[in-house]
Design a protein around this motif. Structure first.
Motif, mmCIF file in Angstrom:
data_model
loop_
_atom_site.group_PDB
_atom_site.id
_atom_site.type_symbol
_atom_site.label_atom_id
_atom_site.label_comp_id
_atom_site.label_asym_id
_atom_site.label_seq_id
_atom_site.Cartn_x
_atom_site.Cartn_y
_atom_site.Cartn_z
ATOM 1 N N LEU A 206 -12.281 6.193 -5.983
ATOM 2 C CA LEU A 206 -11.656 5.728 -4.563
ATOM 3 C C LEU A 206 -11.191 4.373 -4.645
ATOM 4 N N GLN B 19 -15.250 4.760 4.065
ATOM 5 C CA GLN B 19 -14.198 3.447 4.329
ATOM 6 C C GLN B 19 -13.275 3.438 3.177
ATOM 7 N N SER B 20 -13.723 3.783 2.061
ATOM 8 C CA SER B 20 -12.846 3.732 0.759
ATOM 9 C C SER B 20 -11.664 4.873 0.727
ATOM 10 N N SER B 21 -12.137 6.090 1.443
ATOM 11 C CA SER B 21 -11.372 7.075 1.477
ATOM 12 C C SER B 21 -10.200 6.661 2.501
ATOM 13 N N LEU C 261 -21.073 -5.847 -5.830
ATOM 14 C CA LEU C 261 -20.857 -4.799 -4.775
ATOM 15 C C LEU C 261 -21.867 -4.085 -4.574
ATOM 16 N N TYR D 18 -9.102 3.993 3.193
ATOM 17 C CA TYR D 18 -8.104 2.781 2.547
ATOM 18 C C TYR D 18 -7.114 3.497 1.546
ATOM 19 N N ALA D 19 -7.859 4.300 0.979
ATOM 20 C CA ALA D 19 -7.115 5.298 -0.095
ATOM 21 C C ALA D 19 -6.069 6.162 0.482
ATOM 22 N N MET E 291 -7.906 4.063 -6.092
ATOM 23 C CA MET E 291 -6.883 4.615 -5.005
ATOM 24 C C MET E 291 -6.546 3.576 -3.989
ATOM 25 N N MET E 292 -7.543 3.065 -3.475
ATOM 26 C CA MET E 292 -7.482 2.226 -2.144
ATOM 27 C C MET E 292 -6.607 0.760 -2.678
ATOM 28 N N PHE E 293 -6.955 0.586 -3.951
ATOM 29 C CA PHE E 293 -6.022 -0.736 -4.493
ATOM 30 C C PHE E 293 -4.518 -0.374 -4.972
ATOM 31 N N ARG E 294 -4.524 0.838 -4.993
ATOM 32 C CA ARG E 294 -3.373 1.362 -5.865
ATOM 33 C C ARG E 294 -2.376 0.328 -5.957
ATOM 34 N N SER E 295 -1.985 -0.086 -4.699
ATOM 35 C CA SER E 295 -0.520 -0.708 -4.539
ATOM 36 C C SER E 295 -0.920 -2.294 -4.845
ATOM 37 N N SER E 296 -2.317 -2.875 -4.760
ATOM 38 C CA SER E 296 -2.481 -4.125 -4.681
ATOM 39 C C SER E 296 -3.165 -4.627 -6.240
ATOM 40 N N GLU F 276 -3.344 4.066 1.495
ATOM 41 C CA GLU F 276 -2.406 3.760 0.349
ATOM 42 C C GLU F 276 -1.383 5.068 0.216
ATOM 43 N N ASN G 243 -16.951 6.630 -6.553
ATOM 44 C CA ASN G 243 -16.503 5.164 -6.288
ATOM 45 C C ASN G 243 -15.543 4.741 -6.983
ATOM 46 N N LEU H 230 -16.778 -1.420 2.231
ATOM 47 C CA LEU H 230 -15.976 -2.713 1.762
ATOM 48 C C LEU H 230 -14.747 -2.978 2.912
ATOM 49 N N ASP H 231 -14.565 -4.154 2.736
ATOM 50 C CA ASP H 231 -13.536 -4.528 3.756
ATOM 51 C C ASP H 231 -12.345 -4.918 2.701
ATOM 52 N N LYS H 232 -11.394 -4.051 2.758
ATOM 53 C CA LYS H 232 -10.082 -4.405 1.726
ATOM 54 C C LYS H 232 -9.678 -5.553 1.775
ATOM 55 N N ASN I 28 -19.500 4.046 2.714
ATOM 56 C CA ASN I 28 -18.292 3.143 1.981
ATOM 57 C C ASN I 28 -17.501 4.385 1.345
ATOM 58 N N PHE I 29 -18.002 5.582 1.243
ATOM 59 C CA PHE I 29 -17.002 6.660 0.554
ATOM 60 C C PHE I 29 -16.199 6.732 1.817
#
Lengths: 613, 124
Positions: free
Chosen positions: B18, A403-405, B81, A407-408, B21-26, A411, B15, B107-109, A400-401
């Motif tokens: 991250l 995967q999340s990275s 989660l 996604y980040a 950051m990954m949902f920064r835009s949403s 962004e 976590n 995770l699946d964004k 997940n680190f």
């Protein structure tokens, strides 16, 4: 006389020899007698006696010449008659003065060779009577000397003739006596030798008789006339040393079989006399009051005068005892044999029971072994489940680190400030996609592992496997079309089974895909259904490359794969097996490397009423 | 349209970072790394529309925390989660029924966004 050295053996031979010798002497004397008689007759006168005596002498000489052709008896007869003729003619002529009268002595000698003693004596006495008769005739004057006696006595030929006749008679008698003594001597010697031989033989036979260990009796009737030392000892033993003269005294009143001894004994003896080479057994009572067994063999000895019975008693007491022991032993052995047979039967029964037990144990062992392998399998899967649950969690977090990275990063990359670096973006995109693929793959494996960690979705409903399979074939169409032809042999009235549709879907998807992948170019897959013993059987047969035996053993092992890294997880078939087992089913692979593989699945059929309900 | 306001609770700071950051835009992501912080955030920002909590945490697990928060504030749509499979033993918590959804790591964004939007939509 010169022949005295000749061995004379029999009376006949002695007689022959005597006759021969006499004939020889007479022949020689006859020769001289003829000369003398002729000379005297010439000097004095030819008398009647001359004409009798001279031919007689000549005849004797002739007899001598042909002696080989004549029998002894004939020769004796000739000699006897010759003597009588010469004697008679001499006495007729010269009476008492006749020199031939001495020949009378020879008459019994030769007549005894022709006849017996009595007849010879008769002949001798007859000749003597004739002589006496002639003497009477002379005394009475009927006969007269033909010549002057003085002249006759003074004639030398008369004396010579007389001497010859005396000589002949003397020689014959001397020869006779000599031969007689010789024969007698010889007979004595022979008798002495024979006696020695006989006494030696007698001793041998006596020893043989005496030393025989068996008791030997010689009977006349029942009277004992002779017995050997063993027999004496036996009788002494039985009769307290009394003198034994009757064999029957040895017998006890009765035999052990109850018969009276004496009649039994006599009857047996009678039988023996009728048939040879037989023997019988009899029991005697010893002085100590003990029974002793004897075997009696008897033989009847017939002589000119009498009939004897020889009895030989052999002590067979020890043999009897041995026989009794043997009999007892045999009875014991027979009993043992029966016991052994019983034991044997028991053993056989025990053995068959043991064999049965063994079979049962073998069955139990086989069941245990299969249970054990099932348990091992279950345990393996359970352990794997626990393990995979933990592992999945631990992998998912670091995953997940990333995967999340990612996604980040997306962004950030979305930011307009970086839009200018289009080239950089393209490269980063490539890297990003690669990372995403990696994450997806790892994530996929972890998801697969989840199958081991739980018994989820336990929803069960009646399903038709053919429908599930058709569904799978539809999904796999793109994989199969133009390459693999699939034949499905549907069953009328196909039975339902109780199962989880999605799990079973996974099973057949996996199996059909495996089969398709095993076919290198074009090939076929055949799917058959059948029912057997409340089991629904599905067979998947492919014409693929097959599975070598060493790999066939491992196909259900988790993580075992023959596919290149990244192409397969090695979990497919182990999950398939897990699902089939969860459905109380079985799965089995049969493979012929180079020809293809057959997968056989069995599921318990859902009973009809359940299916309808 | 304003970005939905979400409170994300996780004991691991990386976590939290991250996720933001990954949902920064949403999404508007508020974060808390302890139950106390979560309380504070909710008190300060009562307009929070969605709760997302990690399952494994040192003081209490995600279910317990959400149960607490629900009882103290209001039944805000909440998601759990975790790296664990949803069927794992750890997830068999009595409060599971009250949870809106479950996200498994990694995770699946898009899936998360969809679920959140769905939750907000139905709630409003």
């Amino acid at each position: 006389m010169e022949d005295a050295g000749i061995r004379i053996r029999t009376a006949v031979e002695v007689r022959e020899y005597l006759v021969e010798t006499t004939l020889k002497v007479f022949a020689i004397l006859s020769f001289f007698a003829v000369l003398l008689l002729s000379g005297r007759a010439y000097n004095l006168e030819f008398t009647v006696s001359y004409f009798i005596q001279v031919p007689t002498c000549l005849f004797i000489m002739l007899t001598y010449l042909f002696r080989a052709r004549l029998k002894t008896k004939v020769k004796s007869l000739i000699l006897s008659f010759g003597l009588i003729l010469i004697l008679a003619s001499g006495i007729l002529s010269y009476g008492i003065l006749a020199s031939t009268k001495h020949l009378i002595i020879l008459i019994p000698v030769f007549s005894s060779m022709l006849f017996g003693f009595r007849k010879a004596l008769q002949v001798f006495l007859s000749v003597l009577l004739i002589y006496i008769g002639l003497g009477v005739l002379h005394i009475l004057g009927f006969l007269q000397l033909p010549r002057n006696a003085d002249l006759l006595v003074r004639s030398p030929s008369t004396w010579i003739l007389d001497v010859f006749i005396l000589l002949a008679s003397g020689l014959v008698i001397l020869q006779l006596v000599h031969n007689f003594l010789e024969v007698l001597n010889m007979q004595f010697e022979k008798a002495a030798v024979q006696h020695q031989v006989l006494s030696k033989q007698e001793e041998e036979y006596r020893t043989l008789f005496e030393q025989t260990r068996d008791s030997v009796f010689l009977l006349e009737g029942t009277q004992i006339i002779r017995m050997n030392s063993s027999a004496k000892a036996l009788s002494a033993q039985i009769l307290h040393g009394e003198l034994l003269d009757d064999f029957c005294k040895l017998l006890p009143p009765e035999q052990p079989n109850g018969q009276e001894s004496k009649p039994y004994f006599k009857a047996q003896l009678k039988k023996l006399s009728e048939r040879n080479n037989m023997h019988f057994e009899i029991q005697l009572l010893t002085a100590e009051g003990k029974w002793a067994f004897f075997e009696i063999s008897s033989s009847v000895i017939l002589t000119a005068e009498k009939e004897y019975t020889q009895l030989i008693l052999k002590d067979i007491s020890s043999r009897k005892r041995q026989e009794e022991e043997i009999r007892q032993n045999r009875i014991e052995l027979e009993q043992r044999g029966i016991e052994l047979e019983k034991i044997n039967e028991e053993l056989q029964r025990g053995n068959s029971a043991l064999l049965q037990k063994k079979d049962e144990l073998e069955d139990a062992l086989m069941k245990l072994q299969s249970t054990q392998s099932q348990l091992i399998e279950t345990e393996k899967m359970a352990s794997l489940g626990i393990l995979t649950a933990g592992v999945a969690h631990e992998i998912n977090n670091p995953l997940n680190f990333i995967q999340s990275s990612l996604y980040a990063m997306d962004e950030i990359l979305e930011d307009s400030s970086l839009e200018a670096h289009i080239e950089l973006r393209t490269e980063l995109n490539l890297l990003r996609n690669t990372m995403q693929t990696g994450i997806s793959r790892v994530s996929e494996i972890v998801k697969s592992l989840n199958h081991f960690s739980r018994k989820s979705d336990d929803k069960r409903e009646p399903v038709l496997l053919s429908k599930i399979i058709q569904n799978c074939l539809a999904i796999l169409n793109h994989e199969l079309k133009n390459r693999v032809r699939v034949f499905v042999d549907f069953l009328e009235n196909e039975p339902q089974i109780l199962g989880n549709e999605s799990k079973l879907h996974q099973v057949f998807l996996n199996l059909i895909l495996n089969a398709a992948q095993a076919i290198p170019g074009k090939g076929e897959i055949e799917i058959n259904f059948k029912t057997l013993h409340q089991q629904f059987c599905v067979e998947l047969i492919d014409t693929g490359t097959g599975i070598p035996p060493q790999i066939l053993e491992k196909i259900f092992d988790p993580f075992f794969t023959t596919k290149p890294a990244g192409k397969g997880t090695g979990l497919g078939l182990s999950i398939v097996q897990q699902i089939v087992h969860d459905h109380q089913g079985s799965i089995r692979f049969e493979s012929n490397p180079g020809k293809g593989t057959r997968v056989i699945l069995n599921f318990p059929i859902l009973p009809a009423e359940n299916g309808k309900a | 349209m304003e970005k939905p306001k979400v409170l994300y609770i996780d004991d691991e700071p990386i976590n939290l970072e991250l996720f933001r950051m990954m949902f920064r835009s949403s999404l508007q992501v508020l974060i808390a790394n302890t139950p106390e912080k979560a309380h504070e955030q909710l008190q300060e920002n009562p307009e929070i529309q969605v709760l997302i909590s990690d399952l494994n945490m040192p003081e209490m697990n995600g279910y317990q925390l959400i149960e607490q928060l629900h009882s103290q504030f209001r039944p805000i749509p909440a998601f759990i989660l975790s790296g664990h499979h949803p069927d794992d033993a750890i997830n068999q918590h009595p409060y599971k029924e009250k949870i809106t959804g479950y996200f498994q790591k990694p995770l699946d964004k898009n899936h998360i966004l969809n679920e959140i939007n769905k939750a907000i939509g139905t709630n409003n």
